[in-house]
Design an enzyme around this catalytic site. Structure first.
Site, PDB file in Angstrom:
ATOM      1  N   SER A 155      18.147   5.790  26.502  1.00 58.13           N
ATOM      2  CA  SER A 155      19.490   6.352  26.399  1.00 58.13           C
ATOM      3  C   SER A 155      19.788   7.160  27.666  1.00 58.13           C
ATOM      4  CB  SER A 155      19.613   7.183  25.122  1.00 58.13           C
ATOM      5  OG  SER A 155      20.951   7.465  24.810  1.00 58.13           O
ATOM      6  N   ARG A 224      28.168  16.241  16.698  1.00 54.31           N
ATOM      7  CA  ARG A 224      26.932  15.568  16.282  1.00 54.31           C
ATOM      8  C   ARG A 224      27.221  14.475  15.259  1.00 54.31           C
ATOM      9  NH1 ARG A 224      22.065  14.329  18.317  1.00 54.31           N
ATOM     10  NH2 ARG A 224      20.402  14.364  16.778  1.00 54.31           N
ATOM     11  N   ASP A 324      21.819  -2.189  18.438  1.00 52.78           N
ATOM     12  CA  ASP A 324      22.461  -1.053  19.104  1.00 52.78           C
ATOM     13  C   ASP A 324      23.958  -1.319  19.267  1.00 52.78           C
ATOM     14  OD1 ASP A 324      23.137   1.116  20.730  1.00 52.78           O
ATOM     15  OD2 ASP A 324      21.305   0.948  21.931  1.00 52.78           O
ATOM     16  N   HIS A 354      20.906   2.249  17.705  1.00 58.66           N
ATOM     17  CA  HIS A 354      20.502   2.848  18.980  1.00 58.66           C
ATOM     18  C   HIS A 354      19.230   3.686  18.864  1.00 58.66           C
ATOM     19  CE1 HIS A 354      20.996   4.478  22.997  1.00 58.66           C
ATOM     20  NE2 HIS A 354      21.026   5.708  22.532  1.00 58.66           N
TER      21      HIS A 354
END
Length: 380
Positions: A155, A224, A324, A354
């Site tokens: 990432s 988040r 992903d 992911h």
């Protein structure tokens, strides 16, 4: 966290213990300036005599330097990959993890004191992935590491690893880019912008100068939630939660909206938000998110192929997660095709999405050992 002098960086290391060191002043890519940058870092294993066994692991957006347990009591986020006898065997390799510039795990960031003694807050300058890599190169110099045996990350960590290869090809013998492409796409930027806006719109954000007062927990929690939806896959969420109600609650009921209970997936997102709010600084979330938005290995270097043309002596390992939906596997394939020596894209197969680069990294063990960490071959 222990502050150490350069000569103590290697000799006094305790595996998995957070330390910090000053790397001096740093001029930033967009014109900002930090007069004294401190980097937080952890190490595992022993650096050999010619410093040829050093491995740099780059953390993701809200990750920390604590890759592996080491001598601490805290589990690491890649414990299955790093440690004695593991894929990256710390009996053979010296592993380094650095908190990204602007973060909140030991490195200079918005919560750090500025020259006037007050937190940087809203005054903290814009930081790019390229800035972070330049700072990490300073730390490598202090450690006596002229060339990494390997740099790897997933990432945002993958973006940093790729930038290492492009900026310092002569210092990057091998580069593993997992679940990340050559640049942040429009959709990735869009998801990130929504997260950043959620924090900035929190009344407690106070323009970024909230230190000493209420912190923008609500905004950070919303950020988040948005992010975590992109980190998991729709099939996984459906399998785990479907339309089930949270235990003891009734989402389809209540005379008013306020009286409505939650679906199980809502409770899950609330839980993920609460965990992050307790451990992460909102300003750092913005700084790192906008740094990742800026990720473009070709910026100022022509095409992606032209940006990586100098990496002929760097061995690349590209991997993607098949489910992903944030960093699509096609982006990894495009990156692989742009390399001076094109490579096959390895695939982590998992329904998770992911986050599979964290939860299912063990699927790459055999390939990583074969290409990067051969058990029978001596470390150069």
């Amino acid at each position: 966290m222990t502050t150490v002098q350069p000569q103590e960086l290697v000799d006094t290391a305790i595996d998995g213990t957070l330390r910090s060191v000053s790397i001096g002043a740093l001029e930033l890519e967009t014109g900002g300036y930090l007069p004294d940058v401190v980097l937080g870092f952890e190490t595992w294993g022993t650096l050999n005599g010619d410093a040829s066994n050093a491995v740099l692991i780059e953390h993701a957006l809200t990750g920390s330097t604590h890759v592996a347990r080491g001598g601490s009591d805290e589990a690491g986020w890649w414990d299955s990959l790093v440690g004695p006898g593991a894929t990256i065997d710390t009996d053979r390799y010296f592993v380094v993890a650095v908190n990204m510039l602007g973060g909140c795990y030991g490195s200079t960031g918005p919560s750090s004191p500025a020259p006037d003694g007050a937190p940087w807050g809203s005054r903290f300058p814009f930081v790019t992935i390229r800035d972070s890599v330049r700072a990490e190169a300073r730390l490598a110099d202090l450690l006596g590491i002229r060339r990494w045996h390997a740099v790897l990350g997933g990432s945002m960590g993958g973006a940093r690893a790729l930038e290492w290869a492009a900026t310092y090809p002569e210092r990057t013998a091998r580069c593993a880019v997992i679940s990340c492409g050559a640049a942040s796409t429009a959709e990735q930027i869009a998801f990130a912008q929504a997260q950043v806006a959620a924090i900035r719109l929190d009344p407690d954000f106070a323009g970024g100068d909230y230190y000493g007062g209420p912190v923008p927990e609500a905004g950070l929690g919303i950020a988040r939630r948005i992010a975590h939806i992109t980190y998991r896959s729709e099939p996984e969420l459906e399998f785990r939660f479907s339309r089930n109600a949270q235990d003891g609650e009734h989402p389809f009921g209540g005379i008013t909206h306020a009286a409505r209970g939650r679906y199980a997936v809502e409770s899950y997102l609330d839980h993920q938000a609460g965990k992050l709010v307790r451990r992460f600084d909102a300003n750092s979330y913005i700084v790192l998110t906008e740094a990742l938005m800026s990720h473009d290995v070709a910026r100022g270097r022509g095409t992606v192929a032209e940006a990586l043309a100098g990496c002929t002596d760097t061995g690349f390992f590209i991997a993607a997660v098949d489910s992903d939906r944030l960093y699509l596997p096609e982006q990894s394939r495009q990156l692989a095709r742009a390399l001076p020596n094109p490579v096959t894209v390895h695939t982590i197969r998992t329904p998770i999405g992911h986050d599979g680069f964290l939860t299912d990294i063990h699927q790459l063990d055999m390939e990583l050992v074969r290409y990067f960490f051969p058990l029978s071959a001596p470390v150069e």
